[in-house]
Design an enzyme around this catalytic site. Structure first.
Site, PDB file in Angstrom:
ATOM      1  N   LYS A   1       1.676  55.103  -0.151  1.00 49.43           N
ATOM      2  CA  LYS A   1       0.816  53.916  -0.059  1.00 49.43           C
ATOM      3  C   LYS A   1       0.271  53.491  -1.420  1.00 49.43           C
ATOM      4  O   LYS A   1       0.180  52.297  -1.701  1.00 49.43           O
ATOM      5  CB  LYS A   1      -0.301  54.077   0.977  1.00 49.43           C
ATOM      6  CG  LYS A   1      -1.156  55.305   0.854  1.00 49.43           C
ATOM      7  CD  LYS A   1      -2.075  55.432   2.063  1.00 49.43           C
ATOM      8  CE  LYS A   1      -3.053  56.579   1.891  1.00 49.43           C
ATOM      9  NZ  LYS A   1      -2.394  57.914   1.735  1.00 49.43           N
TER      10      LYS A   1
ATOM     11  N   ARG B   1     -10.430  55.892   6.097  1.00 50.39           N
ATOM     12  CA  ARG B   1      -9.766  57.171   6.352  1.00 50.39           C
ATOM     13  C   ARG B   1     -10.365  57.898   7.543  1.00 50.39           C
ATOM     14  O   ARG B   1      -9.946  59.008   7.851  1.00 50.39           O
ATOM     15  CB  ARG B   1      -9.901  58.037   5.117  1.00 50.39           C
ATOM     16  CG  ARG B   1      -8.570  58.465   4.505  1.00 50.39           C
ATOM     17  CD  ARG B   1      -8.898  59.303   3.311  1.00 50.39           C
ATOM     18  NE  ARG B   1      -7.776  59.930   2.704  1.00 50.39           N
ATOM     19  CZ  ARG B   1      -7.196  59.513   1.592  1.00 50.39           C
ATOM     20  NH1 ARG B   1      -7.572  58.410   1.017  1.00 50.39           N
ATOM     21  NH2 ARG B   1      -6.211  60.216   1.056  1.00 50.39           N
TER      22      ARG B   1
ATOM     23  N   ARG C   1       5.454  65.377  -7.592  1.00 50.95           N
ATOM     24  CA  ARG C   1       5.003  64.170  -8.299  1.00 50.95           C
ATOM     25  C   ARG C   1       4.074  64.484  -9.478  1.00 50.95           C
ATOM     26  O   ARG C   1       3.354  65.473  -9.469  1.00 50.95           O
ATOM     27  CB  ARG C   1       4.359  63.175  -7.331  1.00 50.95           C
ATOM     28  CG  ARG C   1       2.991  63.551  -6.839  1.00 50.95           C
ATOM     29  CD  ARG C   1       2.486  62.537  -5.815  1.00 50.95           C
ATOM     30  NE  ARG C   1       1.171  62.899  -5.319  1.00 50.95           N
ATOM     31  CZ  ARG C   1       0.503  62.223  -4.408  1.00 50.95           C
ATOM     32  NH1 ARG C   1       1.031  61.145  -3.850  1.00 50.95           N
ATOM     33  NH2 ARG C   1      -0.698  62.618  -4.028  1.00 50.95           N
TER      34      ARG C   1
ATOM     35  N   ARG D   1      -1.870  66.214 -10.035  1.00 53.11           N
ATOM     36  CA  ARG D   1      -3.175  66.281  -9.373  1.00 53.11           C
ATOM     37  C   ARG D   1      -3.446  67.706  -8.893  1.00 53.11           C
ATOM     38  O   ARG D   1      -2.553  68.368  -8.366  1.00 53.11           O
ATOM     39  CB  ARG D   1      -3.204  65.305  -8.188  1.00 53.11           C
ATOM     40  CG  ARG D   1      -3.496  63.889  -8.624  1.00 53.11           C
ATOM     41  CD  ARG D   1      -3.292  62.878  -7.534  1.00 53.11           C
ATOM     42  NE  ARG D   1      -3.921  63.214  -6.269  1.00 53.11           N
ATOM     43  CZ  ARG D   1      -3.972  62.390  -5.217  1.00 53.11           C
ATOM     44  NH1 ARG D   1      -3.437  61.179  -5.313  1.00 53.11           N
ATOM     45  NH2 ARG D   1      -4.535  62.750  -4.096  1.00 53.11           N
TER      46      ARG D   1
ATOM     47  N   ARG E   1      -4.715  68.593   3.876  1.00 50.63           N
ATOM     48  CA  ARG E   1      -4.826  67.126   3.876  1.00 50.63           C
ATOM     49  C   ARG E   1      -4.078  66.543   5.078  1.00 50.63           C
ATOM     50  O   ARG E   1      -4.523  65.563   5.676  1.00 50.63           O
ATOM     51  CB  ARG E   1      -4.278  66.556   2.557  1.00 50.63           C
ATOM     52  CG  ARG E   1      -5.271  66.775   1.408  1.00 50.63           C
ATOM     53  CD  ARG E   1      -4.606  66.741   0.054  1.00 50.63           C
ATOM     54  NE  ARG E   1      -4.073  65.457  -0.340  1.00 50.63           N
ATOM     55  CZ  ARG E   1      -3.251  65.276  -1.367  1.00 50.63           C
ATOM     56  NH1 ARG E   1      -2.856  66.307  -2.089  1.00 50.63           N
ATOM     57  NH2 ARG E   1      -2.819  64.087  -1.660  1.00 50.63           N
TER      58      ARG E   1
HETATM   59  P1  AMP Z   1      -5.842  59.776  -2.400  1.00 50.55           P
HETATM   60  O1  AMP Z   1      -5.763  59.482  -3.859  1.00 50.55           O
HETATM   61  O2  AMP Z   1      -5.911  58.548  -1.559  1.00 50.55           O
HETATM   62  O3  AMP Z   1      -4.787  60.748  -1.932  1.00 50.55           O
HETATM   63  O4  AMP Z   1      -7.266  60.515  -2.173  1.00 50.55           O
HETATM   64  C1  AMP Z   1      -7.554  61.764  -2.783  1.00 50.55           C
HETATM   65  C2  AMP Z   1      -8.756  62.409  -2.141  1.00 50.55           C
HETATM   66  O5  AMP Z   1      -9.920  61.579  -2.312  1.00 50.55           O
HETATM   67  C3  AMP Z   1      -8.664  62.641  -0.635  1.00 50.55           C
HETATM   68  O6  AMP Z   1      -7.947  63.798  -0.288  1.00 50.55           O
HETATM   69  C4  AMP Z   1     -10.153  62.743  -0.291  1.00 50.55           C
HETATM   70  O7  AMP Z   1     -10.695  63.982  -0.693  1.00 50.55           O
HETATM   71  C5  AMP Z   1     -10.779  61.678  -1.178  1.00 50.55           C
HETATM   72  N1  AMP Z   1     -10.802  60.350  -0.520  1.00 50.55           N
HETATM   73  C6  AMP Z   1     -10.100  59.239  -0.878  1.00 50.55           C
HETATM   74  N2  AMP Z   1     -10.378  58.207  -0.078  1.00 50.55           N
HETATM   75  C7  AMP Z   1     -11.303  58.657   0.806  1.00 50.55           C
HETATM   76  C8  AMP Z   1     -11.987  58.070   1.902  1.00 50.55           C
HETATM   77  N3  AMP Z   1     -11.765  56.795   2.264  1.00 50.55           N
HETATM   78  N4  AMP Z   1     -12.865  58.842   2.608  1.00 50.55           N
HETATM   79  C9  AMP Z   1     -13.085  60.106   2.267  1.00 50.55           C
HETATM   80  N5  AMP Z   1     -12.481  60.743   1.256  1.00 50.55           N
HETATM   81  C10 AMP Z   1     -11.584  60.023   0.525  1.00 50.55           C
END
Ligand code: AMP
Length: 224
Positions: free
Chosen positions: A20, A95, A134, A168, A179
Site C-alpha cells: 500500500k 487501522r 525490503r 526497518r 503485525r
Molecule cells: P506502516 O509503516 O504503515 O507499516 O506502520 C508501521 C507501524 O506504525 C505499525 O506497525 C504501527 O505500530 C504504527 N502505525 C501506523 N499507522 C498506525 C495507525 N493508524 N494506528 C496505530 N498504529 C499505527
C-alpha cells in the site's frame, strides 16, 4: 470522481507488506496530492527521541499499534494543512474500527467525502517474503528488495545515487507475525465497515508493482 485526480480522497488498506505504501507513492506521482503515511509520521516522531517518541518506537518495534487517540490527533492536524485541500492519499490509516468511525465523523465535519478505500489483497506467505527482503535508500527513501527490486548498480540508489541503505527494525519474522495477527484482529474489521458504505474496491496485489499500479489507476479512472 475527477479523472485528473483533483479532489480525490483515497484510503489504501491491506495487510502489512501488501504494497500500500508503494502504490500510494506511485499514485501521488500521478495525481499530485499528498501521501499521508501514518507509519512514516510515527517513525519521524520516534526518531526525535522524546519521551513520546521512545514510547512510539517501542510499540512499532514490537509490531503493535499506537493508541488510537494519539494517531487520530496527528492525522486530523495533518489533514487540516493547506496542501490537503485538493485531496489526499491515506496509507496505514484507519487501522482499527474506532479509527474508521472517527475518520468518518471527522471527514463529515470537514466537508470531505471519501472517494474509495482500496484494499490490496496479498496472501500471508507472499507478505513475509516481501517484507523480509525490503530495504530503502537512507538519503531519498526509495524502496528496494533483495529479490524483486534490486538497484541497477549494486549498492547504489537508482534515484539519487546514495550508497547508504536501511531496513526497518519491525521488518523481522517475529514482528511481522505479530503485525499480521494485529492486522486480522484489529484492522480487518474496517473492511466490512467500508464495504457497507459502498466505498471498498479490492485489487489483487500479487503481481508486479507496475501491474498493481495499473489496476489502481484503472479503477480510479486515471488515464496514465
Ligand atoms: P506502516 O509503516 O504503515 O507499516 O506502520 C508501521 C507501524 O506504525 C505499525 O506497525 C504501527 O505500530 C504504527 N502505525 C501506523 N499507522 C498506525 C495507525 N493508524 N494506528 C496505530 N498504529 C499505527
Amino acid at each position: 470522481m475527477n479523472a485528473n485526480g483533483l479532489g480525490l480522497h483515497i484510503v489504501f488498506t491491506g495487510a502489512p507488506g501488501c504494497g500500500k505504501g508503494t502504490q500510494a507513492r506511485i499514485l501521488k506521482e500521478k495525481i499530485d496530492i499528498p501521501h499521508l503515511s501514518t507509519g512514516e509520521m510515527l517513525r519521524a516522531e520516534a526518531a526525535k527521541g522524546t519521551p513520546l517518541g521512545l514510547q512510539i518506537k517501542e510499540l512499532i518495534d514490537g509490531g503493535n499499534l499506537v493508541p488510537d487517540e494519539m494517531i487520530i490527533k496527528m492525522l486530523s492536524e495533518r489533514i487540516d494543512q493547506d496542501d490537503c485541500k485538493n485531496g489526499f492519499i491515506l496509507d496505514g490509516f484507519p487501522r482499527t474500527l474506532p479509527q474508521a468511525e472517527v475518520l468518518d465523523d471527522m471527514l463529515v465535519k470537514k466537508g470531505i467525502k471519501l472517494d474509495a478505500v482500496i484494499e490490496i489483497q496479498v496472501p500471508d506467505e507472499i507478505i513475509m517474503e516481501r517484507i523480509l527482503g525490503r530495504y530503502s535508500c537512507m538519503t531519498c527513501g526509495a524502496g528496494y528488495h533483495d529479490k524483486f527490486q534490486k538497484p541497477k548498480v549494486y549498492g547504489v540508489c537508482d534515484v539519487c545515487g546514495g550508497t547508504d541503505f536501511y531496513r526497518r527494525v519491525d521488518d523481522n519474522r517475529a514482528t511481522v507475525q505479530n503485525r499480521l495477527v494485529n492486522y486480522r484482529a484489529l484492522t480487518y474489521p474496517t473492511i466490512p465497515f467500508f464495504e457497507k458504505k459502498g466505498l471498498l474496491r479490492c485489487v489483487d496485489g500479487t503481481g508486479t508493482i507496475e501491474a498493481t499500479a495499473k489496476k489502481v489507476s484503472d479503477l480510479l479512472g486515471i488515464a496514465k
